[in-house]
Write an enzyme that holds these catalytic residues in place. Structure first.
Site, short mmCIF file in Angstrom:
data_model
loop_
_atom_site.label_atom_id
_atom_site.label_comp_id
_atom_site.label_asym_id
_atom_site.label_seq_id
_atom_site.Cartn_x
_atom_site.Cartn_y
_atom_site.Cartn_z
N HIS A 196 80.61 33.36 41.32
CA HIS A 196 81.92 32.79 41.63
C HIS A 196 81.82 31.36 42.14
CE1 HIS A 196 81.91 33.28 46.13
NE2 HIS A 196 81.13 34.33 45.88
N HIS A 218 79.31 32.64 55.22
CA HIS A 218 80.69 32.31 55.55
C HIS A 218 80.80 31.40 56.77
CE1 HIS A 218 83.13 35.42 53.03
NE2 HIS A 218 82.13 34.86 52.35
N ASP A 226 77.61 30.16 49.11
CA ASP A 226 78.22 31.39 48.63
C ASP A 226 79.47 30.99 47.83
OD1 ASP A 226 79.43 33.86 48.24
OD2 ASP A 226 79.83 34.23 50.37
N GLU A 259 86.98 35.10 43.69
CA GLU A 259 86.17 36.24 44.15
C GLU A 259 86.42 36.54 45.61
OE1 GLU A 259 82.51 38.20 45.87
OE2 GLU A 259 83.50 36.32 46.38
N GLU A 260 86.56 35.49 46.42
CA GLU A 260 86.67 35.66 47.87
C GLU A 260 87.96 36.37 48.29
OE1 GLU A 260 84.36 35.34 49.85
OE2 GLU A 260 82.98 33.77 49.23
#
Length: 349
Positions: free
Chosen positions: A64, A313, A174, A206-207
């Site tokens: 992603h 994150h 990420d 995606e998140e």
């Protein structure tokens, strides 16, 4: 391929979930160097195709491109900005962060909160709640209203840092690191013959719910799907069984979200070519694009390859560049090993 330069290039665009259409040009450009076709679908996914000798057989790689972020929720009469989360933002990291508000023009700001000197005793013992924080741009209230509107995206201002021992730190690793893995794999495949056609997909949103993987895997409907994401790297005060070690190679997931034949083939390829790897048992849905791919239509045989990442994150996510290189090489060799018999055999679980 200079991986640190590649990551700097991939991290440059700010892409909180939902803004993929506006900011995906640099990522499209990166794929165009290795693929026969690159397009953007209706949802914002970037879908790249590298044709194989047997075009009727398809493998989909997915990582992603979106990142966590914030959104303007309210502007008070003094010009201070209240915000909401996009994705799983850890609110403990927010006080004193520098941010960019993507309004009619980019506006720098800082996240402020009540200083400890004037907090109540019980307040000093707790993390500051998001509703008690605000963004200060330094602008007069009328100028804030002129440049910033409700719903504008907000991203964290951060410069990548190259650490010792081939480690690299930044926000948005990420999962731009997963996109880097796909680029490494595509570069390796340019030196190899491969039967199957390769779809490398930079997925959107995606998140906030694996949404890009849902629609792209539905449209491509590959014979095999492999998600590339990050997993938790080893760090102090974290149980060893919940983490993977940086620098010791990709983590291969196994469990109900993973097709056993794909896991066994990846593991065998790693051993045959002496590529270090780690095992990542996942007893349920993995929370990655692998879950969305696996349950598309009548089901897709799916695997998950993960890069160990510390401080997920946050704005200082940290990984080892060697893990990206090893992950990409493993995927390229896996793809080159696929033949018609293996692909057809997947139809019989």
């Amino acid at each position: 391929m200079d991986l640190s330069e590649v990551l700097v290039h991939l991290i440059k665009p700010t892409i909180p979930s939902g803004s993929e259409f506006q900011n995906n040009e640099l990522i499209k450009e990166a794929f165009s160097n290795y693929c026969d076709e690159v397009k953007c679908d209706k949802f914002g996914n970037i879908i790249s195709l590298k044709r194989g000798l047997l075009p009727e057989h398809k493998i989909m790689l997915a990582a992603h491109m979106d990142e966590i972020g914030l959104m303007v929720k309210r502007i008070d009469d003094k010009g201070f900005i209240r915000f909401a989360f996009i994705g799983g933002v850890d609110q403990r990291i927010l006080p004193a962060q520098e941010v960019i508000i993507h309004g009619r023009k980019n506006i720098p700001g800082i996240i402020g909160s009540k200083p400890p000197h004037i907090q109540e005793t019980d307040e000093r013992k707790k993390a500051v709640k998001a509703e008690n924080m605000f963004i200060d741009t330094g602008l007069a209230p009328q100028d804030v209203q002129r440049y910033i509107t409700i719903g504008d995206f907000i991203t964290f201002k951060r410069k990548p840092v190259e650490l010792l021992n081939n480690c690299f730190s930044s926000n948005a690793l990420d999962d731009r690191a997963g996109i880097a893995v796909m680029l490494v794999a595509l570069e390796e495949l340019s030196k190899l013959k491969h039967a199957v056609s390769v779809y490398a997909v930079a997925t959107a949103q995606e998140e906030v719910g694996l949404r890009g993987a849902i629609v792209s895997s539905y449209g491509i409907y590959p014979d095999i799907g492999i998600a590339i994401d990050v997993c938790h790297g080893n760090m102090p005060d974290t149980p060893e069984y919940d983490t993977q070690k940086l620098g010791l190679g990709p983590a291969l997931a196994l469990g109900p979200n993973i097709h056993p034949k794909l896991y066994n083939r990846l593991k065998q390829i790693a051993e045959d070519y002496k590529i270090p790897y780690q095992l990542d048992p996942q007893p349920s849905a993995t929370g990655t694009d692998a879950w969305a791919i696996q349950i598309t239509k009548e089901g897709i045989p799916t695997a998950l390859v993960s890069i160990p990442l510390k401080y997920m994150h946050t704005t200082v996510e940290t990984l080892c560049l060697n893990d990206i290189k090893m992950s990409g090489r493993l995927l390229a060799l896996f793809i080159a090993s696929l033949c018609k018999d293996f692909m057809e055999g997947l139809a019989c679980y």
